[in-house]
Scaffold this active site. Structure first.
Site, short mmCIF file in Angstrom:
data_model
loop_
_atom_site.label_atom_id
_atom_site.label_comp_id
_atom_site.label_asym_id
_atom_site.label_seq_id
_atom_site.Cartn_x
_atom_site.Cartn_y
_atom_site.Cartn_z
CE1 TYR A 37 -26.12 -6.86 -15.64
CE2 TYR A 37 -25.05 -6.64 -13.52
CZ TYR A 37 -26.08 -6.32 -14.37
OH TYR A 37 -27.05 -5.46 -13.97
CB CYS A 55 -39.18 -41.22 29.17
SG CYS A 55 -39.72 -41.34 30.87
CB CYS A 79 -38.40 -40.15 35.82
SG CYS A 79 -38.57 -41.18 34.36
CE LYS A 125 -34.72 -12.26 -7.61
NZ LYS A 125 -35.53 -11.08 -7.39
CE1 TYR A 135 -2.51 2.37 -6.93
CE2 TYR A 135 -3.21 3.71 -5.05
CZ TYR A 135 -3.38 3.29 -6.36
OH TYR A 135 -4.40 3.81 -7.10
CB CYS A 193 -35.94 -41.09 31.65
SG CYS A 193 -36.50 -39.38 31.79
CD GLU A 207 -23.22 -13.36 -15.50
OE1 GLU A 207 -23.42 -12.22 -15.03
OE2 GLU A 207 -23.32 -13.63 -16.70
CB CYS A 264 -41.29 -38.91 33.34
SG CYS A 264 -39.83 -37.93 32.93
CG ASP A 316 -30.10 -6.67 -3.81
OD1 ASP A 316 -30.66 -6.02 -4.72
OD2 ASP A 316 -30.62 -6.90 -2.71
CE LYS A 346 -31.95 -10.51 -10.41
NZ LYS A 346 -32.09 -9.36 -9.53
CG ASP A 368 -1.97 -1.07 1.16
OD1 ASP A 368 -1.99 -1.82 0.16
OD2 ASP A 368 -2.78 -1.16 2.11
S1 IVH Z 1 -28.34 -9.76 -16.69
C1 IVH Z 1 -30.72 -8.74 -20.20
N1 IVH Z 1 -26.67 -10.39 -14.78
O1 IVH Z 1 -30.72 -7.88 -11.77
C2 IVH Z 1 -29.97 -9.21 -19.04
N2 IVH Z 1 -28.42 -8.89 -14.28
O2 IVH Z 1 -33.94 -7.85 -13.16
C3 IVH Z 1 -30.39 -8.52 -17.85
N3 IVH Z 1 -28.40 -8.04 -12.00
O3 IVH Z 1 -31.48 -4.86 -12.24
C4 IVH Z 1 -29.48 -8.45 -16.77
N4 IVH Z 1 -26.61 -9.14 -11.33
O4 IVH Z 1 -29.12 -5.22 -13.22
C5 IVH Z 1 -27.75 -9.69 -15.12
N5 IVH Z 1 -25.10 -11.01 -13.22
C6 IVH Z 1 -26.17 -10.31 -13.55
C7 IVH Z 1 -26.83 -9.47 -12.63
C8 IVH Z 1 -27.97 -8.77 -13.04
C9 IVH Z 1 -27.56 -8.28 -10.97
C10 IVH Z 1 -29.57 -7.13 -11.91
C11 IVH Z 1 -29.86 -6.35 -13.14
C12 IVH Z 1 -31.32 -6.00 -13.00
C13 IVH Z 1 -31.82 -7.18 -12.25
C14 IVH Z 1 -32.60 -8.07 -13.20
#
Ligand code: IVH
Length: 752
Positions: A247, A496, A481, A381, A52, A478, A130, A501, A134, A132, A49
């Site tokens: 992605y 038992c 008891c 999901k 850098y 037991c 992949e 008991c 959030d 997903k 670090d």
């Molecule tokens: S693909 C056409 N890949 O999830 C393809 N979406 O309703 C559409 N999201 O808000 C998205 N991780 O931004 C894809 N690895 C991933 C993702 C991803 C998160 C989100 C996306 C969207 C929601 C899908």
């Protein structure tokens, strides 16, 4: 760029770099960019670090002395400019689609079948999987390998321009690296889509800092990420440790049909080397160019599979998710999903599922999309339950009200799903053996179905044992008891068999006094044990014969007067206020759960008539009750037999008479419940969430009395979601998803 260089400017420079030429400066920037990428994108720092930071300060000081040299993609530029007046709108060159959901493997199989691909192709893997993420979706536009615009998703067509904010995020390359492949491999115009997240540790630190300064906490990492990007002051964004994960990559080309401009003019406008991207005039130019661009067909793009696109984005300098996987066929996809599902809880950022995408881009293109969802991808999901590792301290045994003896794992306390867990169920001896548990083992613990923790297995399959662990044997007698423990034939459950008991008695009284039965406030397991061991009660009916002096004089340390009065009052309240159904449930008859008890109550009528008929014409009564039970929907022969067995036992008559003599007087059930078609709420279904002025049961009864129904989960069939204090997020989300109106308790009452 001004390449004339005045060597004197740098003489005696405090950074110690001495004389430096513009070419050398560019080399320093290239080196710093490489180190920054290794650190932020690849998570694999190349230098300490300190080293850098030293290089960073050198570059910074060269730039301060020679502002005209400063490269727009220098890592020092990621500090955020002055605040903006507002967010500009940005139209995406191609709509940002969302994803349809599946909730189990059947859903996935249906998706696979819908796509109807021919059998697995040995040459091209069928799917990618992949995480997903959030967070907040961003669409980044690159022209000639340079970032020219960043925009939020908005409604998928038009979002908000957040370029100045995005440039502060280290994982968003300002310029794409061409690596060994050469600049000619980067398409002229590109849209990169990905997610901005705030890793969990950064989220925790941010909220701590907000606590300290008296600001409100962000509710979750997603809100924090979105709030950090949608800041008019980009310097605030710069201060948050945000992460961008790419992605999808969409190559854009000029669509002659939509272009009124000659190609040369576009090329001129898109000469991005002179653009200051956060400047509105430049953004107008960017829009003019990108408004005329459309996704190029896959055939003309630089990659033919999604997996290649992910690898290429990584080469260009983006972070792609290290957990992304390529799957040859559906079977591998299912296996990979299961594996990643187990890992999700260990990741350093939040995910709300996994994404399965068709790998072959030509197939994606031919599948197209329905409404806003592509046909070639789906969000998987399935709820994850977190797994933690802790130490097995002991195996205790619990004796249930039917005498069932179940082992209970005593654990070193550990945080799991937001609460501290110190024990887990082990169903029976067979399970202890199957898991090969020894006292002292490190075990993996999971919340099964979200409530009761369960042991999944020994961590590392025993490789962590040091020889100090001891084997455990199921007790032969037991522990409460000393009576014999019997395991009948094939039955997995050991019991038992001594019905007097004290542990069984205690479990029966606990059941009776518990929340879902008669609900005697303040009567905990410890007091029940002590009332039994001091001989004050032997069953639940004896509670109704206790007097204040008894409680004050319990063996050992008596109950304090305040507590004793409270308990007497609590018991007294249940004399008049308990429904007959809850009372019957509280008796603990095998196979009679709370729902069955609701069905039985109208058949039994009242406690008085139960006592009377058992005393005067027991067999006739039981005969007609049995017949009525079998006619009742929801009551089967097993239940009927069990009720018959329990009520024909003379000790049951003794018990119910003792309740009656103690003044227990449950509220009789209405003989014929009101048909659902009547009342102001007929045909309406309500879902309750959050804390209300009255118990859920009480509210459900009110709704029922008005002809309505209360359901557990929000669906298309829900009429209203009733939100009390601190409503649950998923039910409120569900309401939004199904367009179900959310009302408060007062509104519900006005409808009754
Ligand atoms: S693909 C056409 N890949 O999830 C393809 N979406 O309703 C559409 N999201 O808000 C998205 N991780 O931004 C894809 N690895 C991933 C993702 C991803 C998160 C989100 C996306 C969207 C929601 C899908």
């Amino acid at each position: 760029m001004n390449e004339t260089h005045d060597p004197s400017v740098l003489h005696g420079d405090e950074s110690g770099v001495g004389t430096i030429t513009p070419a050398e400066y560019r080399e320093l920037v290239a080196r710093l960019s490489k180190l920054a990428r290794a650190y932020y994108v690849l998570d694999a720092p190349l230098v300490s670090d300190e080293a850098y930071d030293r290089l960073y300060r050198t570059v910074e000081s060269v730039e301060t002395r020679n502002p005209s040299w400063t490269l727009p993609d220098s890592p020092t530029r990621r500090i955020g400019g002055p605040p903006l007046a507002g967010f500009r709108k940005a139209r995406h060159p191609a709509p940002l689609l969302s994803l349809a959901n599946v909730f189990d493997n059947d859903g996935l199989v249906a998706f696979d079948r819908r796509i109807g691909l021919a059998g697995p192709s040995p040459a091209i893997a069928r799917y990618t999987v992949e995480p997903k993420l959030d967070g907040l979706t961003l669409a980044l536009l690159y022209a000639d390998g340079r970032l020219v615009r960043a925009a939020t998703r908005g409604d998928g067509e038009i979002g908000e321009e957040v370029t100045a904010q995005a440039t502060t995020i280290r994982t968003i390359p300002l310029a794409l690296s061409t690596g060994t492949t050469g600049a000619s491999d980067v398409p002229r115009f590109l849209m990169i889509r990905g997610e901005v997240t705030l890793p969990l540790d950064a989220f925790a630190r941010l909220n701590e800092a907000r606590d300290a300064s008296g600001e409100a906490n962000y509710q979750n990492p997603r809100n924090a990420a979105a709030g950090s990007v949608r800041q008019l002051d980009p310097r605030v964004t710069a201060g948050r440790a945000l992460r961008f994960t790419a992605y999808t990559a969409t190559v854009l080309t000029l669509d002659a049909a939509v272009s009124a401009l000659p190609l040369e003019q576009l090329a001129f406008e898109a000469d991005v080397s002179g653009l200051v991207v956060s400047d509105p005039i430049s953004q107008d130019a960017v829009s003019r160019v990108f408004d005329r661009l459309r996704p190029s067909g896959v055939m003309s793009g630089p990659f033919s599979t999604h997996w290649e696109a992910l690898l290429t984005m990584r080469e260009w300098g983006f972070r792609t998710n290290p957990h992304n996987r390529e799957c040859v066929d559906l079977d591998e996809t299912v296996a990979v999903l299961a594996g990643l599902q187990d890992l999700r809880a260990t990741w350093d950022e939040e995910t709300d599922g996994l994404v399965v995408k068709v790998n072959d881009l030509a197939t994606q293109e031919s599948l197209g999309s329905v409404a806003k969802d592509p046909r070639w991808a789906v969000a998987y999901k399935v709820a994850v339950s977190e797994v933690v590792v802790t130490r097995l301290l002991e195996i205790a045994v619990q004796i249930g009200r039917t005498g069932a003896v179940t082992p209970l794992a005593v654990l070193e306390p550990v945080r799991l799903g937001g609460v501290t867990v110190s024990s887990a169920t082990l169903h029976n001896d067979d399970q202890v053996r199957a898991l090969d548990l020894r006292i002292g083992d490190w075990v993996r613990v999971q919340r099964a179905g979200g409530v009761i923790p369960a042991i999944l297995g020994v961590d590392g399959e025993g490789s962590r044992r040091d020889g100090q662990e001891t084997e455990w044997a199921f007790p032969a007698a037991c522990p409460a008891c000393d009576g014999p423990i019997v395991r009948d034939g094939d039955e997995a459950v050991a019991r038992c068999t001594n019905s007097s008991c004290p542990a069984q008695r205690s479990a029966r009284v606990r059941h009776f006094a518990g929340r879902s039965a008669v609900d005697i406030a303040g009567l905990g397991g410890n007091w029940i044990d002590r009332l039994i061991s001091s001989g004050l009660i032997a069953n639940a009916a004896d509670l109704y014969h206790l007097a204040l002096p008894d409680l004050l004089a319990i063996d050992g340390q008596g109950m304090g007067e305040v507590l004793a009065r409270k308990l007497c009052n609590a018991i007294d309240r249940t004399r008049q206020q308990t429904s007959l159904a809850r009372f019957l449930f509280g008796l603990g008859i095998r196979h009679v759960g709370s729902e069955t008890a609701e069905l039985l109550a109208p058949l039994v009528g009242s406690l008085d008539s139960l006592c009377h008929r058992l005393r005067t014409d027991r067999y006739e009564f039981l005969g007609s009750l049995g017949a009525q039970m079998l006619e009742t929907k929801g009551v089967g022969p097993v239940v009927a037999q069990s009720v018959n067995d329990a009520l024909s036992n003379p000790s049951m008559l003794e018990l119910v008479e003792r309740f009656s003599a103690g003044g227990m007087s449950p509220v009789p059930a209405a003989q014929s419940p009101k048909p659902a078609e009547e009342g102001p709420l007929a045909g309406k279904t309500f879902v309750l969430t959050g804390t209300m002025a009255e118990t859920r049961d009480a509210i459900a009864a009110l709704v029922g009395a008005s002809g309505g129904k209360v359901a557990e989960a929000v669906s298309g069939a829900t009429s209203f979601v009733v939100a009390g204090d601190k409503p649950g997020g998923s039910k409120i989300k569900g309401a939004a998803k199904h367009s179900v109106p959310v009302i408060d308790e007062a509104t519900l009452r006005s409808m009754l």
